[in-house]
Design a protein around this motif. Structure first.
Motif, PDB file in Angstrom:
ATOM      1  N   GLY B  68       0.825  -1.210   0.000  1.00 51.87           N
ATOM      2  CA  GLY B  68       0.000   0.000   0.000  1.00 51.87           C
ATOM      3  C   GLY B  68       0.856   1.256   0.000  1.00 51.87           C
ATOM      4  O   GLY B  68       0.561   2.235  -0.687  1.00 51.87           O
ATOM      5  N   MET B  69       1.944   1.215   0.770  1.00 52.19           N
ATOM      6  CA  MET B  69       2.839   2.371   0.803  1.00 52.19           C
ATOM      7  C   MET B  69       3.420   2.640  -0.584  1.00 52.19           C
ATOM      8  O   MET B  69       3.518   3.788  -1.024  1.00 52.19           O
ATOM      9  CB  MET B  69       3.968   2.139   1.807  1.00 52.19           C
ATOM     10  CG  MET B  69       3.509   2.147   3.249  1.00 52.19           C
ATOM     11  SD  MET B  69       4.822   1.700   4.403  1.00 52.19           S
ATOM     12  CE  MET B  69       5.388   3.299   4.904  1.00 52.19           C
ATOM     13  N   ALA B  70       3.770   1.559  -1.281  1.00 53.04           N
ATOM     14  CA  ALA B  70       4.324   1.726  -2.626  1.00 53.04           C
ATOM     15  C   ALA B  70       3.282   2.372  -3.542  1.00 53.04           C
ATOM     16  O   ALA B  70       3.594   3.261  -4.347  1.00 53.04           O
ATOM     17  CB  ALA B  70       4.766   0.377  -3.185  1.00 53.04           C
ATOM     18  N   ALA B  71       2.018   1.946  -3.409  1.00 52.10           N
ATOM     19  CA  ALA B  71       0.948   2.534  -4.222  1.00 52.10           C
ATOM     20  C   ALA B  71       0.833   4.034  -3.924  1.00 52.10           C
ATOM     21  O   ALA B  71       0.701   4.863  -4.833  1.00 52.10           O
ATOM     22  CB  ALA B  71      -0.378   1.832  -3.937  1.00 52.10           C
ATOM     23  N   GLY B  72       0.900   4.385  -2.636  1.00 55.37           N
ATOM     24  CA  GLY B  72       0.844   5.802  -2.264  1.00 55.37           C
ATOM     25  C   GLY B  72       2.019   6.570  -2.838  1.00 55.37           C
ATOM     26  O   GLY B  72       1.871   7.715  -3.286  1.00 55.37           O
ATOM     27  N   ILE B 187       1.839   6.956   3.884  1.00 57.83           N
ATOM     28  CA  ILE B 187       1.308   6.463   5.160  1.00 57.83           C
ATOM     29  C   ILE B 187      -0.156   6.076   5.002  1.00 57.83           C
ATOM     30  O   ILE B 187      -0.588   5.002   5.437  1.00 57.83           O
ATOM     31  CB  ILE B 187       1.454   7.536   6.260  1.00 57.83           C
ATOM     32  CG1 ILE B 187       2.928   7.854   6.488  1.00 57.83           C
ATOM     33  CG2 ILE B 187       0.793   7.071   7.553  1.00 57.83           C
ATOM     34  CD1 ILE B 187       3.149   9.029   7.417  1.00 57.83           C
ATOM     35  N   SER B 188      -0.917   6.952   4.360  1.00 58.04           N
ATOM     36  CA  SER B 188      -2.347   6.718   4.197  1.00 58.04           C
ATOM     37  C   SER B 188      -2.616   5.403   3.470  1.00 58.04           C
ATOM     38  O   SER B 188      -3.384   4.561   3.948  1.00 58.04           O
ATOM     39  CB  SER B 188      -2.961   7.888   3.430  1.00 58.04           C
ATOM     40  OG  SER B 188      -4.207   7.525   2.892  1.00 58.04           O
ATOM     41  N   ASN B 189      -1.958   5.219   2.329  1.00 61.85           N
ATOM     42  CA  ASN B 189      -2.247   4.009   1.550  1.00 61.85           C
ATOM     43  C   ASN B 189      -1.682   2.755   2.200  1.00 61.85           C
ATOM     44  O   ASN B 189      -2.218   1.661   2.014  1.00 61.85           O
ATOM     45  CB  ASN B 189      -1.749   4.176   0.118  1.00 61.85           C
ATOM     46  CG  ASN B 189      -2.703   5.022  -0.696  1.00 61.85           C
ATOM     47  OD1 ASN B 189      -3.788   4.579  -1.039  1.00 61.85           O
ATOM     48  ND2 ASN B 189      -2.321   6.257  -0.967  1.00 61.85           N
ATOM     49  N   GLY B 190      -0.613   2.904   2.972  1.00 62.90           N
ATOM     50  CA  GLY B 190      -0.121   1.767   3.746  1.00 62.90           C
ATOM     51  C   GLY B 190      -1.199   1.288   4.714  1.00 62.90           C
ATOM     52  O   GLY B 190      -1.492   0.093   4.809  1.00 62.90           O
TER      53      GLY B 190
END
Ligand SMILES: Nc1ncnc2c1ncn2[C@@H]1O[C@H](COP(=O)(O)OP(=O)(O)OP(=O)(O)O)[C@@H](O)[C@H]1O
Ligand SMILES: [Mg+2]
Lengths: 264, 298
Positions: B68-72, B187-190
């Motif tokens: 998720g962090m990578a996506a963010g 942080i949010s997407n993580g």
């Protein structure tokens, strides 16, 4: 201190809206200079300050602050040595954050933002002391959200934030224009006080000719993206508004086009 | 009935983690980030594939968080470096993630029935499946709330808040707003992916479609939480979000119980959020009326 070398700034280059805002402008400020800057609407005053602060890249020329060429530095990096107060009181502070939080952000201007706590108790005492100098009762409202403050209070706070960590250069862009006359006078007095106390090199834009004459040690007038008058020392002390208008007419071949300045 | 509410609470706790992620972008950064629709499914996809192939469920969950962090990070780079508007940058990543998630799982959905998940270790201690989810959810949420409360009080956290509040001011104070926006998105997407991974484990099922409408669910939870439980200070805000996410799940459980077809759920949620978001407009209509009555300028 500040050396501006033949800078050129064009907006909307290559379109019908192309506008030359600064044209081959050069200007040098000595350490401790307090320069007032006047000029008609659209003369390029704000653009000049924004180019120095790094808000806009320039097309040509260079900008040097304290022997460091900052021409290519991004805005946030230049902020390490520049304090700024804007015309719009909303612009200089974070409305949803508290007074002390805003001050703490300013106190760390130019520093890496670490994972240490954002405010220390020791700082709070310092802030209280500074806030009491504003004489607005803010020292007892450290936690109040800045959004709750009046325009004048916010502008005074922004001024404090701009000078809390002594900047090499202070840029004030009509920072009292949005305030009522009494508050404007007060914020101007505070500016004078902070500038004198810390001997800050300052560039202050104003549309009020009398203010421009009464404050600072040097007066500069801009017209169509150029500096057309540069008056300092003895000569500045004896300036009058009529005199200044006449000299503007001679230098530019036009009448001064700023209703606000003439009324003031 | 009690069973339904307990189920809603445990599911709400898992969604609360996603809600906190949405809050970071929507309220703190002032960005409507649609990446979350992809990253919640990505969390589910990563955890499902990894566990299915024998990985320790805790490590798999951590991997989902990193994914998720990578996506963010991708959305952050699209937005701050390539200057694509935030909304569009989020949509691009979201769409891309749909394919990525299909690739991760190899198919549109994956069942985790009878496979050990992070909840199994608690079930082994004698907890019922639902209680295991509730306890694990509660501990995770408490930990995350505590961590974020600390983080947003640090110099770096304050810089992120200032960036979302007034980017011009932030830059004038020497803050690299591009980096702060990207960090917030990371942080949010993580957190959103972490939430997705836990949801998938609790329902023993991962589906590439599971993100659809999740941004609206997140917003609904944020708004319900703020309106009902208050926003006095940051800690209060965080707790309100958690309670908002739980309340949303209870409301949904109730309306379903009252006989609303499940297919109408998304319509119901969308209408709820539309009304909540338009409240300020109604207030401005009401203001002149109120002013003429009280004579006060509000
Ligand atoms: N971001 C921008 N995009 C396009 N044109 C701009 C921009 N900023 C300024 N200009 C143009 O550049 C010229 C100089 O503007 P600037 O704001 O520097 O004037 P000013 O001297 O500050 O005037 P005022 O007294 O009205 O504030 C104007 O013609 C203005 O329209
Ligand atoms: Mg201007």
């Amino acid at each position: 201190m500040l050396v501006i070398n033949g800078i050129h700034k064009r907006f909307n280059a290559g379109t019908v809206n192309e506008k030359i805002a600064l044209s081959n402008l050069s200007l040098t400020l000595e350490e401790g200079d307090f320069v007032t800057l006047i000029g008609g609407n659209g003369a390029g005053k704000s653009t000049l300050l924004n180019c120095v602060a790094g808000v806009y890249p320039i097309d040509q020329g260079s900008i040097i602050i304290d022997d460091i060429d900052v021409t290519k530095l991004p805005e946030h990096k230049r902020s390490a040595v520049i304090g700024r107060v804007f015309q719009d009181p909303m612009m200089g502070t974070a409305a949803n954050m508290g007074i002390e939080e805003n001050l703490a952000l300013a106190y760390r201007r130019g520093q890496f933002r670490s994972l240490n706590w954002g405010i220390s108790n020791k700082e709070r005492e310092v802030y209280k002391q500074f806030l009491s100098q504003l004489d607005l009762g803010l020292e007892n409202r450290l936690n109040a959200k800045v959004g709750l403050l009046s325009g004048g209070q916010r502008q005074a706070l922004t001024l404090l934030m701009a000078t809390l960590k002594k900047p090499k250069l202070l840029l004030l862009d009509e920072h009292t224009a949005a305030l009522d006359p009494k508050t404007a006078e007060k914020v101007l007095q505070l500016s004078d006080k902070f500038i004198k106390e810390s001997n800050l090199t300052t560039l202050m834009v104003t549309h009020n000719m009398r203010n421009a004459i009464e404050h600072g040690n040097r007066l500069i007038m801009m017209h169509e993206g150029r500096v057309i008058l540069d008056i300092n020392g003895e000569e500045k002390q004896h300036l009058t508004v009529e005199n200044l208008l006449k000299r503007f007419g001679q230098a530019s071949g036009e009448e001064f086009a700023d209703d606000r300045a003439l009324l003031a | 009935m009690l069973q339904i509410i307990l189920g809603a609470i445990s599911l709400g706790l898992l969604w609360a983690i996603m809600t906190i992620g949405v809050y970071i972008t929507y309220r703190i950064l002032d960005i409507a980030d649609l990446t979350v629709e992809g990253s919640i499914a990505m969390g589910a996809a990563i955890v499902a594939f990894s566990i299915f192939n024998g990985m320790n469920p805790f490590i798999a969950t951590g991997l989902a968080f990193l994914g998720g962090m990578a996506a963010g990070l991708v959305t952050g780079i699209l937005h701050t470096k390539l200057k694509i508007p935030a909304l569009l940058a989020g949509i691009l990543t979201m769409i891309a993630l749909y394919s990525v998630n299909l690739r991760i799982m190899g198919k549109a959905n994956l069942s985790l029935l009878r496979i050990d998940t992070v909840f199994t270790s608690l079930e082994n201690l004698g907890l019922s499946p639902n209680n295991a989810v509730m306890l694990f959810g509660f501990l995770s949420v408490a930990g995350i709330v505590g961590l974020l409360y600390w983080f947003f009080g640090t110099e770096m956290g304050c810089a992120i808040r200032a960036t979302g509040n007034n980017p011009q001011m932030a830059r004038a104070q020497g803050i690299n707003t591009n980096n702060m926006i990207t960090l917030g998105l990371v942080i949010s997407n993580g957190l959103v992916a972490l939430s997705g991974s836990l949801i998938a484990q609790s329902q023993s099922f991962a589906d590439v479609q599971m993100g659809i409408g999740s941004i609206v669910i997140g917003l609904a939870s944020v708004i319900i939480g703020e309106v009902i439980f208050g926003t006095r200070n940051f800690l209060n805000c965080l707790i309100s979000l958690v309670l908002g996410a739980i309340t949303y799940r209870i409301i949904i459980a109730m309306v379903l119980k009252m006989g609303m077809p499940a297919n109408d759920l998304k319509l119901f949620t969308a209408i709820t959020v539309a009304i909540a978001l338009s409240l300020p407009v109604f207030k401005t209509y009401l203001r002149p009326i109120k002013k003429s009555i009280t004579g006060e300028d509000l």
